[in-house]
Design a protein around this motif. Structure first.
Motif, PDB file in Angstrom:
ATOM      1  N   GLY A 168      12.943  31.713 -15.410  1.00  0.00           N
ATOM      2  CA  GLY A 168      11.609  31.382 -15.670  1.00  0.00           C
ATOM      3  C   GLY A 168      11.387  30.098 -16.675  1.00  0.00           C
ATOM      4  O   GLY A 168      11.894  29.255 -16.573  1.00  0.00           O
ATOM      5  N   THR A 169      10.467  30.545 -17.654  1.00  0.00           N
ATOM      6  CA  THR A 169      10.296  29.471 -18.524  1.00  0.00           C
ATOM      7  C   THR A 169      11.132  28.912 -19.571  1.00  0.00           C
ATOM      8  O   THR A 169      11.225  27.776 -20.003  1.00  0.00           O
ATOM      9  CB  THR A 169       8.897  29.863 -19.441  1.00  0.00           C
ATOM     10  OG1 THR A 169       9.074  31.017 -20.120  1.00  0.00           O
ATOM     11  CG2 THR A 169       7.628  30.012 -18.507  1.00  0.00           C
ATOM     12  N   GLY A 170      11.979  29.777 -19.984  1.00  0.00           N
ATOM     13  CA  GLY A 170      13.130  29.460 -20.863  1.00  0.00           C
ATOM     14  C   GLY A 170      12.969  29.543 -22.061  1.00  0.00           C
ATOM     15  O   GLY A 170      14.005  28.907 -22.817  1.00  0.00           O
ATOM     16  N   SER A 171      11.907  30.190 -22.636  1.00  0.00           N
ATOM     17  CA  SER A 171      11.689  30.132 -24.178  1.00  0.00           C
ATOM     18  C   SER A 171      12.931  30.735 -24.848  1.00  0.00           C
ATOM     19  O   SER A 171      13.059  30.383 -25.897  1.00  0.00           O
ATOM     20  CB  SER A 171      10.502  30.607 -24.618  1.00  0.00           C
ATOM     21  OG  SER A 171      10.466  32.171 -24.036  1.00  0.00           O
ATOM     22  N   ASN A 172      13.382  31.969 -24.191  1.00  0.00           N
ATOM     23  CA  ASN A 172      14.690  32.456 -25.022  1.00  0.00           C
ATOM     24  C   ASN A 172      15.897  31.767 -24.869  1.00  0.00           C
ATOM     25  O   ASN A 172      16.454  31.708 -25.802  1.00  0.00           O
ATOM     26  CB  ASN A 172      14.762  33.755 -24.486  1.00  0.00           C
ATOM     27  CG  ASN A 172      13.761  35.036 -24.872  1.00  0.00           C
ATOM     28  OD1 ASN A 172      13.707  35.364 -25.912  1.00  0.00           O
ATOM     29  ND2 ASN A 172      12.734  35.237 -23.988  1.00  0.00           N
ATOM     30  N   ALA A 189      18.059  36.305 -19.637  1.00  0.00           N
ATOM     31  CA  ALA A 189      16.543  36.227 -20.230  1.00  0.00           C
ATOM     32  C   ALA A 189      15.892  35.591 -19.099  1.00  0.00           C
ATOM     33  O   ALA A 189      15.812  34.278 -18.798  1.00  0.00           O
ATOM     34  CB  ALA A 189      16.748  34.906 -21.273  1.00  0.00           C
ATOM     35  N   GLY A 190      15.372  36.434 -18.641  1.00  0.00           N
ATOM     36  CA  GLY A 190      14.268  36.396 -17.434  1.00  0.00           C
ATOM     37  C   GLY A 190      14.866  36.204 -16.121  1.00  0.00           C
ATOM     38  O   GLY A 190      14.264  35.568 -15.118  1.00  0.00           O
ATOM     39  N   ILE A 221      17.334  40.969 -22.688  1.00  0.00           N
ATOM     40  CA  ILE A 221      16.218  41.150 -23.408  1.00  0.00           C
ATOM     41  C   ILE A 221      15.004  41.590 -22.670  1.00  0.00           C
ATOM     42  O   ILE A 221      14.902  41.083 -21.588  1.00  0.00           O
ATOM     43  CB  ILE A 221      15.952  39.551 -24.348  1.00  0.00           C
ATOM     44  CG1 ILE A 221      14.763  40.197 -25.589  1.00  0.00           C
ATOM     45  CG2 ILE A 221      15.654  38.642 -23.537  1.00  0.00           C
ATOM     46  CD1 ILE A 221      14.872  39.228 -26.759  1.00  0.00           C
ATOM     47  N   HIS A 222      14.220  42.575 -23.127  1.00  0.00           N
ATOM     48  CA  HIS A 222      13.126  43.108 -22.484  1.00  0.00           C
ATOM     49  C   HIS A 222      12.178  43.156 -23.424  1.00  0.00           C
ATOM     50  O   HIS A 222      12.179  43.726 -24.343  1.00  0.00           O
ATOM     51  CB  HIS A 222      13.511  44.386 -21.870  1.00  0.00           C
ATOM     52  CG  HIS A 222      12.713  44.939 -20.960  1.00  0.00           C
ATOM     53  ND1 HIS A 222      12.296  44.634 -19.693  1.00  0.00           N
ATOM     54  CD2 HIS A 222      11.679  45.860 -21.304  1.00  0.00           C
ATOM     55  CE1 HIS A 222      11.327  45.204 -18.921  1.00  0.00           C
ATOM     56  NE2 HIS A 222      10.756  45.996 -20.055  1.00  0.00           N
ATOM     57  N   PRO A 223      10.777  42.831 -22.775  1.00  0.00           N
ATOM     58  CA  PRO A 223       9.719  42.803 -23.975  1.00  0.00           C
ATOM     59  C   PRO A 223       8.819  44.060 -23.897  1.00  0.00           C
ATOM     60  O   PRO A 223       7.666  44.033 -23.741  1.00  0.00           O
ATOM     61  CB  PRO A 223       8.899  41.742 -23.203  1.00  0.00           C
ATOM     62  CG  PRO A 223       9.085  41.746 -21.739  1.00  0.00           C
ATOM     63  CD  PRO A 223      10.494  42.448 -21.528  1.00  0.00           C
ATOM     64  N   HIS A 230       6.576  37.526 -27.721  1.00  0.00           N
ATOM     65  CA  HIS A 230       7.659  36.318 -27.460  1.00  0.00           C
ATOM     66  C   HIS A 230       8.142  35.692 -28.980  1.00  0.00           C
ATOM     67  O   HIS A 230       9.408  35.557 -29.178  1.00  0.00           O
ATOM     68  CB  HIS A 230       7.025  35.354 -26.735  1.00  0.00           C
ATOM     69  CG  HIS A 230       6.770  35.709 -25.279  1.00  0.00           C
ATOM     70  ND1 HIS A 230       7.787  36.308 -24.400  1.00  0.00           N
ATOM     71  CD2 HIS A 230       5.686  35.577 -24.500  1.00  0.00           C
ATOM     72  CE1 HIS A 230       7.117  36.691 -23.500  1.00  0.00           C
ATOM     73  NE2 HIS A 230       5.950  36.243 -23.339  1.00  0.00           N
ATOM     74  N   GLU A 236      10.901  38.166 -29.753  1.00  0.00           N
ATOM     75  CA  GLU A 236      12.071  37.790 -29.083  1.00  0.00           C
ATOM     76  C   GLU A 236      12.788  36.680 -29.533  1.00  0.00           C
ATOM     77  O   GLU A 236      14.186  36.896 -29.503  1.00  0.00           O
ATOM     78  CB  GLU A 236      11.679  37.632 -27.390  1.00  0.00           C
ATOM     79  CG  GLU A 236      11.029  38.809 -26.805  1.00  0.00           C
ATOM     80  CD  GLU A 236      11.034  38.523 -25.341  1.00  0.00           C
ATOM     81  OE1 GLU A 236      11.260  39.238 -24.422  1.00  0.00           O
ATOM     82  OE2 GLU A 236      10.473  37.447 -25.013  1.00  0.00           O
TER      83      GLU A 236
HETATM   84  C1  GRF Z   1      11.051  37.514 -21.508  1.00  0.00           C
HETATM   85  O1  GRF Z   1       9.807  38.094 -22.127  1.00  0.00           O
HETATM   86  C2  GRF Z   1      12.210  38.462 -21.398  1.00  0.00           C
HETATM   87  O2  GRF Z   1      12.308  39.608 -22.264  1.00  0.00           O
HETATM   88  C3  GRF Z   1      12.094  38.803 -20.117  1.00  0.00           C
HETATM   89  O3  GRF Z   1      11.606  37.882 -19.373  1.00  0.00           O
HETATM   90  C4  GRF Z   1      11.054  36.958 -20.084  1.00  0.00           C
HETATM   91  C5  GRF Z   1      11.654  35.592 -20.091  1.00  0.00           C
HETATM   92  O4  GRF Z   1      10.942  34.537 -20.491  1.00  0.00           O
HETATM   93  N1  GRF Z   1      13.016  39.595 -19.671  1.00  0.00           N
HETATM   94  P1  GRF Z   1      11.546  33.218 -20.810  1.00  0.00           P
HETATM   95  O5  GRF Z   1      12.012  32.560 -19.572  1.00  0.00           O
HETATM   96  O6  GRF Z   1      12.898  33.179 -22.029  1.00  0.00           O
HETATM   97  O7  GRF Z   1      10.589  32.485 -21.419  1.00  0.00           O
END
Ligand code: GRF
Length: 210
Positions: A9-13, A80-81, A101-103, A164, A167
């Protein structure tokens, strides 16, 4: 430890981990063209893309994934996503060395759109969980959880922002704890801490529960 971060996904983690100098040797994405890939490139980390279209069979996908991880000499994996469910073979090959990681505060609200699920349910508290990965979906021994309060009038967008932020603070801390062998998964499937639990709690909670 050489870490692989599995994204989609967006990769913020991923950015949070890289910004805290986690030694990420590889990023694997199950989707092409996502933000996480651009972030990996920005930090000069190699990227491999394995899509469902190329590998529709879960076992073929995971065999290729394991070969890729071995090629880069990966010791540990942070998810992470990454929206593909790992097979038993992969979990066994890296057991105790894969985290996710889970939100939400698991076991509440597993699966997709966890923040929205919790918000729509009307919970007063939700949060973030980091856990070791097992064969289930968003199951596995819990390493750390941080609560987030949902005040009356909070919008879904505000809650997402708050989750987030937590996280991004928590995930690098958990990776550091694993790297320092403060925490690990024992043979019996329980979490072990090498430092007194009080000290760990204050180390993790102190940042968030002020
Ligand atoms: C995060 O909310 C994580 O907890 C979940 O997927 C999302 C990934 O977001 N498993 P990002 O790609 O790291 O922005």
């Amino acid at each position: 430890m050489r870490w692989a971060v599995l994204v989609g996904g967006t990769g913020s983690n991923l950015r949070a981990l890289l910004s805290e100098d986690v030694p990420v040797a590889l990023v694997v994405s199950h989707r092409s063209g996502v933000g996480a890939i651009a972030i990996a490139e920005e930090f000069g980390v190699p990227v491999e893309v394995l899509t469902k279209r190329e590998y529709p069979d879960r076992h073929d996908f995971d065999r290729e994934l394991r070969q890729t991880l071995n090629r880069y000499d990966i010791d540990a994996i942070a998810m992470a996503g990454f929206l593909r469910w790992l097979t038993k073979e992969t979990v066994d090959a890296f057991r105790g060395r894969i985290i996710n990681i889970h939100p939400s505060l698991l076991p509440a609200f597993p699966g997709l759109h966890a923040i929205e699920q919790a918000y729509r349910y009307g919970v007063r508290w939700t949060g973030v969980t980091v856990h070791f990965v097992d064969e289930g979906q968003d199951t596995g021994p819990i390493i750390a959880q941080v609560p987030v309060r949902v005040d009356p009038g909070t919008s879904l967008g505000e809650l997402e922002t708050a989750i987030h932020k937590v996280e991004h603070d928590l995930y690098p801390k958990v990776v550091a704890a694993l790297e320092q062998h403060w925490v690990w998964l024992a043979e019996d499937g329980t979490i072990k801490w090498q430092v007194p639990p009080e000290e760990v709690r204050s180390w993790i909670d102190g940042l968030y529960l002020v």
